[in-house]
Design a protein around this motif. Structure first.
Motif, PDB file in Angstrom:
ATOM      1  N   VAL A  13       0.839  -1.201   0.000  1.00 24.01           N
ATOM      2  CA  VAL A  13       0.000   0.000   0.000  1.00 24.01           C
ATOM      3  C   VAL A  13       0.878   1.257   0.000  1.00 24.01           C
ATOM      4  CG1 VAL A  13      -1.676   1.341   1.333  1.00 24.01           C
ATOM      5  CG2 VAL A  13      -1.957  -1.128   1.104  1.00 24.01           C
ATOM      6  N   ARG A  14       1.936   1.263   0.805  1.00 25.31           N
ATOM      7  CA  ARG A  14       2.844   2.415   0.855  1.00 25.31           C
ATOM      8  C   ARG A  14       3.512   2.618  -0.504  1.00 25.31           C
ATOM      9  NH1 ARG A  14       7.216   1.655   4.105  1.00 25.31           N
ATOM     10  NH2 ARG A  14       7.580   3.906   4.333  1.00 25.31           N
ATOM     11  N   ALA A  15       3.867   1.535  -1.172  1.00 26.12           N
ATOM     12  CA  ALA A  15       4.488   1.658  -2.492  1.00 26.12           C
ATOM     13  C   ALA A  15       3.511   2.273  -3.495  1.00 26.12           C
ATOM     14  CB  ALA A  15       4.953   0.282  -2.978  1.00 26.12           C
ATOM     15  N   PHE A  16       2.257   1.840  -3.439  1.00 26.14           N
ATOM     16  CA  PHE A  16       1.233   2.396  -4.338  1.00 26.14           C
ATOM     17  C   PHE A  16       0.986   3.867  -4.035  1.00 26.14           C
ATOM     18  CE2 PHE A  16      -3.320   3.472  -4.715  1.00 26.14           C
ATOM     19  CZ  PHE A  16      -3.419   3.489  -6.098  1.00 26.14           C
ATOM     20  N   LEU A  17       0.858   4.216  -2.754  1.00 28.31           N
ATOM     21  CA  LEU A  17       0.587   5.594  -2.363  1.00 28.31           C
ATOM     22  C   LEU A  17       1.733   6.513  -2.784  1.00 28.31           C
ATOM     23  CD1 LEU A  17      -1.126   7.690  -0.890  1.00 28.31           C
ATOM     24  CD2 LEU A  17      -0.080   6.967   1.250  1.00 28.31           C
ATOM     25  N   ALA A  18       2.965   6.089  -2.536  1.00 29.55           N
ATOM     26  CA  ALA A  18       4.116   6.912  -2.911  1.00 29.55           C
ATOM     27  C   ALA A  18       4.215   7.071  -4.422  1.00 29.55           C
ATOM     28  CB  ALA A  18       5.401   6.287  -2.358  1.00 29.55           C
ATOM     29  N   THR A  19       3.914   6.023  -5.168  1.00 25.17           N
ATOM     30  CA  THR A  19       3.957   6.094  -6.629  1.00 25.17           C
ATOM     31  C   THR A  19       2.901   7.054  -7.159  1.00 25.17           C
ATOM     32  OG1 THR A  19       4.804   3.831  -6.813  1.00 25.17           O
ATOM     33  CG2 THR A  19       3.740   4.756  -8.767  1.00 25.17           C
ATOM     34  N   SER A  67      -9.832   2.221 -10.984  1.00 28.86           N
ATOM     35  CA  SER A  67      -9.691   1.465  -9.740  1.00 28.86           C
ATOM     36  C   SER A  67      -8.574   2.047  -8.886  1.00 28.86           C
ATOM     37  CB  SER A  67      -9.399  -0.011 -10.044  1.00 28.86           C
ATOM     38  OG  SER A  67     -10.496  -0.621 -10.690  1.00 28.86           O
ATOM     39  N   GLY A  68      -7.495   2.472  -9.543  1.00 25.55           N
ATOM     40  CA  GLY A  68      -6.388   3.075  -8.821  1.00 25.55           C
ATOM     41  C   GLY A  68      -6.787   4.371  -8.139  1.00 25.55           C
ATOM     42  N   ARG A  69      -7.564   5.201  -8.835  1.00 28.69           N
ATOM     43  CA  ARG A  69      -8.018   6.458  -8.234  1.00 28.69           C
ATOM     44  C   ARG A  69      -8.962   6.207  -7.074  1.00 28.69           C
ATOM     45  NH1 ARG A  69      -8.271   7.741 -13.786  1.00 28.69           N
ATOM     46  NH2 ARG A  69     -10.526   7.451 -13.810  1.00 28.69           N
ATOM     47  N   ASP A  70      -9.803   5.192  -7.219  1.00 26.91           N
ATOM     48  CA  ASP A  70     -10.729   4.841  -6.146  1.00 26.91           C
ATOM     49  C   ASP A  70      -9.962   4.379  -4.910  1.00 26.91           C
ATOM     50  OD1 ASP A  70     -13.019   4.270  -4.744  1.00 26.91           O
ATOM     51  OD2 ASP A  70     -13.427   2.378  -5.768  1.00 26.91           O
ATOM     52  N   LEU A  71      -8.982   3.500  -5.117  1.00 33.75           N
ATOM     53  CA  LEU A  71      -8.188   2.992  -4.005  1.00 33.75           C
ATOM     54  C   LEU A  71      -7.386   4.105  -3.344  1.00 33.75           C
ATOM     55  CD1 LEU A  71      -7.110   0.630  -2.325  1.00 33.75           C
ATOM     56  CD2 LEU A  71      -5.361   0.278  -4.078  1.00 33.75           C
ATOM     57  N   LEU A  72      -6.906   5.054  -4.147  1.00 35.98           N
ATOM     58  CA  LEU A  72      -6.071   6.129  -3.627  1.00 35.98           C
ATOM     59  C   LEU A  72      -6.798   6.930  -2.557  1.00 35.98           C
ATOM     60  CD1 LEU A  72      -3.419   7.708  -3.768  1.00 35.98           C
ATOM     61  CD2 LEU A  72      -4.411   9.060  -5.631  1.00 35.98           C
ATOM     62  N   ARG A  76      -4.950   6.963   1.139  1.00 32.76           N
ATOM     63  CA  ARG A  76      -4.487   8.244   1.670  1.00 32.76           C
ATOM     64  C   ARG A  76      -5.018   8.453   3.079  1.00 32.76           C
ATOM     65  NH1 ARG A  76      -5.012  12.260  -3.528  1.00 32.76           N
ATOM     66  NH2 ARG A  76      -2.810  12.264  -4.108  1.00 32.76           N
ATOM     67  N   ALA A  77      -6.302   8.187   3.250  1.00 34.50           N
ATOM     68  CA  ALA A  77      -6.891   8.334   4.582  1.00 34.50           C
ATOM     69  C   ALA A  77      -6.233   7.374   5.565  1.00 34.50           C
ATOM     70  CB  ALA A  77      -8.399   8.079   4.522  1.00 34.50           C
ATOM     71  N   MET A  78      -5.941   6.134   5.114  1.00 36.28           N
ATOM     72  CA  MET A  78      -5.262   5.167   5.964  1.00 36.28           C
ATOM     73  C   MET A  78      -3.874   5.663   6.356  1.00 36.28           C
ATOM     74  SD  MET A  78      -6.303   1.745   3.816  1.00 36.28           S
ATOM     75  CE  MET A  78      -5.048   0.742   4.608  1.00 36.28           C
ATOM     76  N   GLY A  79      -3.152   6.206   5.369  1.00 37.24           N
ATOM     77  CA  GLY A  79      -1.799   6.678   5.627  1.00 37.24           C
ATOM     78  C   GLY A  79      -1.778   7.850   6.586  1.00 37.24           C
ATOM     79  N   GLU A  80      -2.712   8.783   6.394  1.00 39.42           N
ATOM     80  CA  GLU A  80      -2.761   9.945   7.277  1.00 39.42           C
ATOM     81  C   GLU A  80      -3.129   9.533   8.694  1.00 39.42           C
ATOM     82  OE1 GLU A  80      -5.563  12.151   5.095  1.00 39.42           O
ATOM     83  OE2 GLU A  80      -4.128  12.717   3.528  1.00 39.42           O
TER      84      GLU A  80
END
Length: 304
Positions: A13-19, A67-72, A76-80
């Motif tokens: 998830v962190r890799a996807f968020l950072a990308t 799907s990527g935008r939906d997951l993002l 993001r909320a999870m990361g914050e």
């Protein structure tokens, strides 16, 4: 897809968020102190686990799929939340000190930011926030502000911009004004009313004309460069005005001029410097703003 019902590997998830935030595998690798092949493998494993394609690769770079935008939005909320929980758990949020300057329009600064920033006092009481009511993007580039809330995405490459969604605006007036002037039954009827404008009221004429309201320049009987003043003029009963639904729907004595009139949408961008990556005080204020504003976007608008 119900993302919340799926178990995630947090590294993936962190890799996807950072990308997504950096726009490339190499940028994500730099932020996470990893390697580009590792980032690619982690996102590939996440896509396999979810059975969806999250990132499309082409010669022009990377783009997120639907799907990527939906997951993002969810990660993001999870990361914050994870960042704040971690800081609170080990006491770091109490140790974060210093001033952070936030800039937004005067109406947003007065009517929305006080509530959005309230959780910050408990999470990081050592952080002092200075609110600069302004619409100038130069506030960031000239380092007059650390974080900006804007309606357009900046084009400066050294800024980080996050689209939180779109606020909706509609035509509102005071109940006592409509009692006096009469309530319109059609969009065409609205054009016969007095209007309250902002800095450049004529900018509203074209979109309203396209929506069936042939408003004239002389219809604007009151106007102000200050959004706060314009809002107070509406509440005082001077006429009709285009205002954010998150304010108009919640204000006693104010009502939509025509209940089924379509809304106008305007984006909300949260913008800051690259220093976000290294400054804990800017990060905690940025994340607080992102959560609070996104919640209000979700209440009054369709999320982008």
């Amino acid at each position: 897809m119900n993302w919340q019902a799926i178990s995630f590997d947090w590294n993936q998830v962190r890799a996807f968020l950072a990308t997504a935030e950096e726009g490339s595998f190499s940028g994500a690798a730099r932020v996470l102190k990893s390697t580009q092949p590792t980032i690619g493998r982690q996102i590939g494993a996440l896509e396999e686990a979810l059975e969806v394609t999250l990132v499309e690769r082409s010669v022009r770079g990377l783009t997120l799929t639907e799907s990527g935008r939906d997951l993002l939005l969810h990660v993001r909320a999870m990361g914050e939340a994870a960042t704040l929980i971690s800081m609170v758990a080990d006491g770091k949020s109490q140790d974060v000190t210093g001033e952070v300057t936030v800039t937004g329009t005067d109406l947003l600064s007065a009517a929305i930011l006080p509530r959005v920033l309230k959780p910050l006092r408990d999470a990081a009481p050592g952080v002092r926030v200075r609110i600069l009511a302004s619409s100038e993007m130069e506030n960031l580039t000239q380092r007059d502000a650390d974080i900006a809330i804007r309606h357009v995405r900046p084009d400066q490459h050294d800024l980080i911009a996050r689209h939180l969604g779109d606020f909706r605006a509609n035509l509102y007036a005071a109940t006592d004004y409509l009692d006096r002037a009469g309530r319109p039954r059609t969009a065409r009827d609205i054009a016969d009313h007095d209007f309250v404008g902002n800095a450049d009221p004529e900018r509203l004429m074209a979109p309203l004309y396209n929506m069936g309201v042939p408003i004239r320049a002389e219809s604007f009987v009151m106007s102000s460069a200050s959004g706060v003043v314009a809002w107070e003029l509406v509440k005082a009963g001077y006429g009709v005005s285009m205002q954010p639904e998150t304010l108009g729907d919640a204000e006693p004595g104010i009502e939509k001029v025509l209940p089924d009139f379509p809304s106008l949408e305007f984006p909300i961008w949260l913008v800051t410097h690259r220093e976000l990556q290294t400054s804990r005080r800017i990060r905690i204020v940025f994340d607080t703003l992102a959560r609070g504003l996104a919640e209000r976007v979700g209440r009054g608008t369709r999320a982008a």
